[in-house]
Design a protein around this motif. Structure first.
Motif, PDB file in Angstrom:
ATOM      1  N   ARG A   1       6.137  -3.193  -1.658  1.00 25.93           N
ATOM      2  CA  ARG A   1       6.885  -4.435  -1.440  1.00 25.93           C
ATOM      3  C   ARG A   1       6.324  -5.248  -0.281  1.00 25.93           C
ATOM      4  NH1 ARG A   1      11.932  -6.663  -2.736  1.00 25.93           N
ATOM      5  NH2 ARG A   1      12.374  -4.912  -4.103  1.00 25.93           N
ATOM      6  N   TYR A   2       5.853  -4.577   0.769  1.00 26.57           N
ATOM      7  CA  TYR A   2       5.405  -5.280   1.965  1.00 26.57           C
ATOM      8  C   TYR A   2       4.021  -4.792   2.396  1.00 26.57           C
ATOM      9  CZ  TYR A   2      10.431  -6.201   2.424  1.00 26.57           C
ATOM     10  OH  TYR A   2      11.734  -6.572   2.202  1.00 26.57           O
ATOM     11  N   TYR A   3       3.402  -5.574   3.266  1.00 21.70           N
ATOM     12  CA  TYR A   3       2.186  -5.123   3.936  1.00 21.70           C
ATOM     13  C   TYR A   3       2.237  -5.524   5.402  1.00 21.70           C
ATOM     14  CZ  TYR A   3       0.364  -9.947   3.695  1.00 21.70           C
ATOM     15  OH  TYR A   3       0.198 -11.307   3.835  1.00 21.70           O
ATOM     16  N   SER A   4       1.517  -4.790   6.212  1.00 20.12           N
ATOM     17  CA  SER A   4       1.296  -5.139   7.615  1.00 20.12           C
ATOM     18  C   SER A   4      -0.166  -4.883   7.914  1.00 20.12           C
ATOM     19  CB  SER A   4       2.178  -4.297   8.554  1.00 20.12           C
ATOM     20  OG  SER A   4       3.538  -4.615   8.388  1.00 20.12           O
ATOM     21  N   GLN A   5      -0.790  -5.802   8.627  1.00 23.31           N
ATOM     22  CA  GLN A   5      -2.208  -5.686   8.936  1.00 23.31           C
ATOM     23  C   GLN A   5      -2.417  -5.894  10.427  1.00 23.31           C
ATOM     24  OE1 GLN A   5      -4.707  -8.684   7.117  1.00 23.31           O
ATOM     25  NE2 GLN A   5      -6.526  -7.388   7.192  1.00 23.31           N
ATOM     26  N   ILE A   6      -3.218  -5.022  11.024  1.00 23.90           N
ATOM     27  CA  ILE A   6      -3.512  -5.120  12.447  1.00 23.90           C
ATOM     28  C   ILE A   6      -4.965  -4.732  12.663  1.00 23.90           C
ATOM     29  CG2 ILE A   6      -2.824  -2.739  12.994  1.00 23.90           C
ATOM     30  CD1 ILE A   6      -1.586  -3.872  15.608  1.00 23.90           C
ATOM     31  N   ASN A   7      -5.613  -5.335  13.659  1.00 25.32           N
ATOM     32  CA  ASN A   7      -6.991  -4.944  13.937  1.00 25.32           C
ATOM     33  C   ASN A   7      -7.046  -4.029  15.157  1.00 25.32           C
ATOM     34  OD1 ASN A   7      -6.754  -6.624  16.170  1.00 25.32           O
ATOM     35  ND2 ASN A   7      -8.162  -8.182  15.408  1.00 25.32           N
ATOM     36  N   PHE A   8      -8.244  -3.574  15.492  1.00 28.13           N
ATOM     37  CA  PHE A   8      -8.393  -2.566  16.540  1.00 28.13           C
ATOM     38  C   PHE A   8      -7.874  -3.066  17.885  1.00 28.13           C
ATOM     39  CE2 PHE A   8     -12.182  -0.473  14.177  1.00 28.13           C
ATOM     40  CZ  PHE A   8     -11.283   0.158  13.337  1.00 28.13           C
ATOM     41  N   THR A   9      -8.172  -4.315  18.234  1.00 31.70           N
ATOM     42  CA  THR A   9      -7.709  -4.848  19.515  1.00 31.70           C
ATOM     43  C   THR A   9      -6.192  -4.903  19.557  1.00 31.70           C
ATOM     44  OG1 THR A   9      -9.728  -6.171  19.720  1.00 31.70           O
ATOM     45  CG2 THR A   9      -7.874  -6.802  21.106  1.00 31.70           C
TER      46      THR A   9
ATOM     47  N   SER B   1      17.914  -0.595   1.544  1.00 32.97           N
ATOM     48  CA  SER B   1      17.234  -0.167   0.318  1.00 32.97           C
ATOM     49  C   SER B   1      15.883   0.455   0.652  1.00 32.97           C
ATOM     50  CB  SER B   1      17.025  -1.368  -0.614  1.00 32.97           C
ATOM     51  OG  SER B   1      18.239  -2.034  -0.874  1.00 32.97           O
ATOM     52  N   PRO B   2      15.462   1.474  -0.096  1.00 30.97           N
ATOM     53  CA  PRO B   2      14.146   2.081   0.146  1.00 30.97           C
ATOM     54  C   PRO B   2      13.034   1.117  -0.250  1.00 30.97           C
ATOM     55  CG  PRO B   2      15.138   3.007  -1.828  1.00 30.97           C
ATOM     56  CD  PRO B   2      16.184   2.144  -1.200  1.00 30.97           C
ATOM     57  N   PHE B   3      11.906   1.211   0.454  1.00 33.20           N
ATOM     58  CA  PHE B   3      10.778   0.331   0.153  1.00 33.20           C
ATOM     59  C   PHE B   3       9.480   0.987   0.624  1.00 33.20           C
ATOM     60  CE2 PHE B   3      12.295  -0.816   4.376  1.00 33.20           C
ATOM     61  CZ  PHE B   3      11.126  -0.885   5.130  1.00 33.20           C
ATOM     62  N   ILE B   4       8.359   0.412   0.166  1.00 31.52           N
ATOM     63  CA  ILE B   4       7.038   0.891   0.564  1.00 31.52           C
ATOM     64  C   ILE B   4       6.299  -0.249   1.252  1.00 31.52           C
ATOM     65  CG2 ILE B   4       4.851   1.896  -0.200  1.00 31.52           C
ATOM     66  CD1 ILE B   4       6.274   2.865  -2.708  1.00 31.52           C
ATOM     67  N   MET B   5       5.700   0.059   2.385  1.00 35.95           N
ATOM     68  CA  MET B   5       4.885  -0.913   3.106  1.00 35.95           C
ATOM     69  C   MET B   5       3.462  -0.378   3.235  1.00 35.95           C
ATOM     70  SD  MET B   5       5.176  -2.358   7.034  1.00 35.95           S
ATOM     71  CE  MET B   5       6.559  -3.445   6.682  1.00 35.95           C
TER      72      MET B   5
END
Length: 517
Positions: A334-342, A251-255
């Motif tokens: 629908r979703y999220y992803s989080q990352i920092n510089f390191t 299914s299509p989704f947005i993150m």
């Protein structure tokens, strides 16, 4: 007991141990749920075949050509024993690797309910106090109305540490708060550590970290901001089709991809310097990356809809940024992803670097030269390429395009060949503590299985909204005029259209990335 009998008992025990370890390895791989059925059946078949071969080699035969020559029978069993040991060690290694993968993925998946916020006590750099206990009798200061709950909790902790009541003065703005410390009107500031990054935007306070030091930090656990559910049935989102049950692989989704502006080996609440919507349609193998500049002037949900810079929304938790972008694009994220510089640096290094295309040559962060055309970048170089704005002809807009190129480079690398399998250890190390996603472990397994099943290539397009620079009041920095970017409504509307077209199953072309207005 005869030596031959003892030897046969040892061979049988070794074979049974191999059987148990192989079964355990197969079960652990199956529980990870990342291998397509045909690959798992192939693995199970190979393990079963090797188990049979080992059993035949270790089996003691009476009579026959081999047993007539005892030496030949001994050699055969030795080979069987070696094979059994190799299989036991190999299957044990498989279980260890699967355990590492399971632990790492489990540690970064699932939506967070709470977040740890660092509330620090800042004193002048030359202040003689060495611990919070030394601050008994100090005059403390905090922001008025902002961070009220966290400040109250921190004050309670400080009272316990100093053994009594403390003097507290509240100020309306960050400028007034810091200047009170500089002028000696107060002895210590109680401030959310994430707010220190905001001081970089105020020229006269940009040296705050040089003039002060942290005397004490209280870690306050707080329920993160959560978007409110729509009460009007007609306002419910219809971007993602609901006729069929949703599956992340079909299914299509947005993150929402958020890049935290920290260099720590853990994620914490901070400004979001990277704000990209990744629109994915697994059926058409289409990915659309939509970049929104960090200084975009948007409604801050945590401030009741007061206007703020998009990057400031990250201070109130990633869900605040999600809700702000949902309002901007009228879309369901629908979703999220989080990352920092390191995390970006270590991830790119773990996959062996990425290839990106530069529209022109420039010195990334005035550190290294990026050639016009294709470049192979390591982690440090990729981060510099994504962060540089002063050498981009259109500043933040150019930086946003380069950020999407880095994401595209990572996607291209991990979806091609056996990159994930070959570099699994480094990839796991790169996400520990520095990456978080609301995608569940089961859903990640679905995506991995889908990619391994068809090894399909993806069409990836990039689009960026722009605006006009200006100066305005923001919710997070009351009483101060900050640089903001007023949205170009036509480009935002076209971005909404592109998002919907991908969700509807259209494969976009490069020509589609040009806003017609």
């Amino acid at each position: 007991m005869k030596k031959g009998k003892i030897g046969q008992i040892l061979c049988t025990a070794l074979w049974l141990l191999q059987l148990v370890v192989e079964l355990a390895a197969a079960v652990s791989v199956r529980s990870l749920n990342m291998l397509p059925d045909r690959y798992f059946l192939l693995l199970a078949g190979v393990l079963a075949l090797l188990l049979v071969i080992t059993g035949l080699l270790l089996r003691r035969k009476k009579g026959g050509a081999f047993e007539k020559k005892r030496k030949n029978g001994t050699v055969r069993r030795i080979f069987g024993g070696i094979l059994a040991v190799i299989m036991i060690v190999g299957c044990t290694a498989i279980r260890i690797v699967v355990g590492q993968v399971h632990s790492a993925v489990d540690g970064v998946t699932g939506a967070a309910e709470t977040v740890n916020v660092s509330m620090s006590v800042y004193v002048a750099a030359e202040d003689p106090a060495q611990s919070i206990a030394d601050a008994s009798g100090y005059r403390f200061a905090a922001l008025k109305d902002y961070e009220a709950v966290r400040t109250e909790q921190t004050v309670s902790v400080i009272r316990q540490e100093v053994g009594g009541e403390i003097s507290l003065t509240e100020y309306a703005t960050l400028t007034e708060l810091v200047e009170a410390l500089y002028a000696g009107d107060v002895d210590a500031l109680i401030l959310n550590s994430a707010y220190v990054s905001l001081l970089e935007e105020i020229e006269e306070l940009a040296d705050f970290t040089d003039k002060t030091r942290i005397l004490y930090t209280a870690v306050i656990e707080q329920t993160i901001y959560k978007p409110t559910e729509p009460t009007d049935p007609d306002a419910a989102d219809t971007a993602v089709p609901t006729e069929e049950p949703f599956t992340i692989s079909g299914s299509p989704f947005i993150m929402y991809i958020s890049g935290s502006d920290t260099r720590d080996y853990y994620l914490s609440t901070s400004r979001s310097d990277v704000n990209i919507l990744m629109v994915v349609n697994p059926e058409t193998k289409m990915v659309l990356l939509v970049n929104t500049p960090r200084d975009y002037y948007v409604k801050n949900p945590a401030g009741g809809g007061s206007m703020d810079k998009l990057t400031h929304c990250g201070i109130y938790g990633i869900n605040c940024s999600v809700d702000a972008l949902e309002m901007l694009y009228d879309a369901d994220i629908r979703y999220y992803s989080q990352i920092n510089f390191t995390g970006v640096e270590t991830l790119v290094d773990a996959i062996g670097g990425i290839d990106v295309y530069a529209d022109y040559g420039f010195y990334a962060l005035s550190t290294y030269w990026v050639n016009e055309g294709w470049n192979h970048l390591n982690g440090e170089q990729a981060l510099g390429f994504a962060r540089d704005r002063y050498h981009q002809a259109d500043g933040d807009n150019g930086r946003g395009r380069n950020q999407m190129k880095v994401i595209q480079g990572v996607i291209n690398k991990v979806t091609s060949g056996t990159t994930i399998i070959e570099n699994y250890s480094g990839i796991l190390d790169s996400i520990q503590g520095m990456f978080k996603t609301s995608v569940t472990m089961e859903e990640i397994g679905e995506l991995v299985k889908m990619q391994l099943e068809d090894m399909a290539s993806w069409t990836i397009r990039s689009y960026a909204v722009t605006g006009t620079g200006g100066s305005d009041i923001t919710y997070s920095m009351p009483g101060l005029y900050c640089y903001v970017m007023y949205p170009d409504e036509a480009r935002v509307a076209y971005g909404q259209e592109l998002i919907q077209r991908v969700l509807d199953g259209e494969v976009l072309t490069e020509e589609d990335m040009v806003c017609p207005n």
